[in-house]
Scaffold this motif. Structure first.
Motif, PDB file in Angstrom:
ATOM      1  N   ARG A  56      -4.281   8.917   0.845  1.00  0.00           N
ATOM      2  CA  ARG A  56      -3.248   8.553   1.254  1.00  0.00           C
ATOM      3  C   ARG A  56      -2.644   6.972   1.301  1.00  0.00           C
ATOM      4  O   ARG A  56      -3.938   6.256   1.006  1.00  0.00           O
ATOM      5  N   ASN A  86      -1.490   3.168   4.296  1.00  0.00           N
ATOM      6  CA  ASN A  86      -1.057   2.349   4.665  1.00  0.00           C
ATOM      7  C   ASN A  86      -0.277   1.316   4.245  1.00  0.00           C
ATOM      8  O   ASN A  86      -0.833   0.470   3.201  1.00  0.00           O
ATOM      9  N   GLU A 108      -6.346   4.863   1.073  1.00  0.00           N
ATOM     10  CA  GLU A 108      -7.539   5.145   1.279  1.00  0.00           C
ATOM     11  C   GLU A 108      -8.069   6.320   0.701  1.00  0.00           C
ATOM     12  O   GLU A 108      -7.301   7.103   1.029  1.00  0.00           O
ATOM     13  N   TYR A 150       0.614   5.207   8.143  1.00  0.00           N
ATOM     14  CA  TYR A 150       0.064   5.763   7.174  1.00  0.00           C
ATOM     15  C   TYR A 150       0.598   7.537   6.466  1.00  0.00           C
ATOM     16  O   TYR A 150       1.394   7.412   7.421  1.00  0.00           O
ATOM     17  N   SER A 151       1.055   7.419   5.453  1.00  0.00           N
ATOM     18  CA  SER A 151       1.873   8.737   4.688  1.00  0.00           C
ATOM     19  C   SER A 151       0.999   9.631   4.875  1.00  0.00           C
ATOM     20  O   SER A 151      -0.582   9.233   5.269  1.00  0.00           O
ATOM     21  N   TRP A 179      -0.868  12.478   3.916  1.00  0.00           N
ATOM     22  CA  TRP A 179      -3.004  13.384   2.940  1.00  0.00           C
ATOM     23  C   TRP A 179      -1.730  13.949   2.100  1.00  0.00           C
ATOM     24  O   TRP A 179      -1.431  14.077   2.124  1.00  0.00           O
ATOM     25  N   GLN A 229      -0.279  -2.803   1.228  1.00  0.00           N
ATOM     26  CA  GLN A 229      -0.686  -1.307   1.030  1.00  0.00           C
ATOM     27  C   GLN A 229      -2.153  -1.470   0.730  1.00  0.00           C
ATOM     28  O   GLN A 229      -2.842  -1.622  -0.402  1.00  0.00           O
ATOM     29  N   MET A 264       2.962  11.446  10.232  1.00  0.00           N
ATOM     30  CA  MET A 264       3.057   9.908   9.626  1.00  0.00           C
ATOM     31  C   MET A 264       4.434  10.185  10.653  1.00  0.00           C
ATOM     32  O   MET A 264       4.952  12.052  10.068  1.00  0.00           O
TER      33      MET A 264
END
Length: 151
Positions: free
Chosen positions: A108, A110, A132, A21-22, A24, A129, A1
């Protein structure tokens, strides 16, 4: 990230930017229980692991609004705007809870900046946002978040 860092002067040009993506995050039973206490929603599918094991999801699940609220943490990982005096979570245009998040799952987010609009004293970002689930076929949450930045 990787956090995207931009100057306030560059915010107007961010429409269409995929922020990636952030990190997890594991959704623990402790987090679910704390959220249940905060919202006074102690439904057994969230807080009773023994009963939930025999329920429709085979395990306790996070509240939908808990899954959604993680967008705040994830958003802060994805974008930093330098030169602002105030950052405001302005709201949501649309939210859907697509898949339940079982306790122990990792999630996480996106984020894609869909629109940037000038508002009095700043900018509003409409952000698509998607939260997932690690290994999940469908996302947990899809939402359009609205964020304001004031200089």
């Amino acid at each position: 990230m990787t956090t995207t860092t931009v100057a306030y002067a560059d915010v107007a040009g961010l429409a269409g930017t995929d922020l990636g993506y952030s990190e997890w995050l594991e959704v623990t039973q402790d987090r679910v229980d704390t959220f249940a206490d905060a919202t006074d929603d102690h439904q057994w599918i969230h807080v009773d692991p023994v009963r939930a094991a025999d329920g429709p999801f085979g395990a306790p699940i996070a509240h939908g609004f808990l899954s959604l609220s993680l967008a705040v943490k994830f958003w802060s990982e994805l974008l930093e705007v330098d030169g602002v005096t105030t950052k405001v979570n302005y709201g949501l245009d649309k939210v859907r809870f697509i898949s339940p998040v079982k306790v122990g799952s990792r999630v996480r987010m996106n984020a894609v900046i869909a629109e940037v609009t000038e508002v009095a004293g700043g900018y509003q970002l409409a952000v698509d946002q998607t939260i997932e689930i690690d290994g999940g076929a469908k996302p947990a949450v899809v939402a359009r978040g609205l964020y304001r930045f004031y200089a």
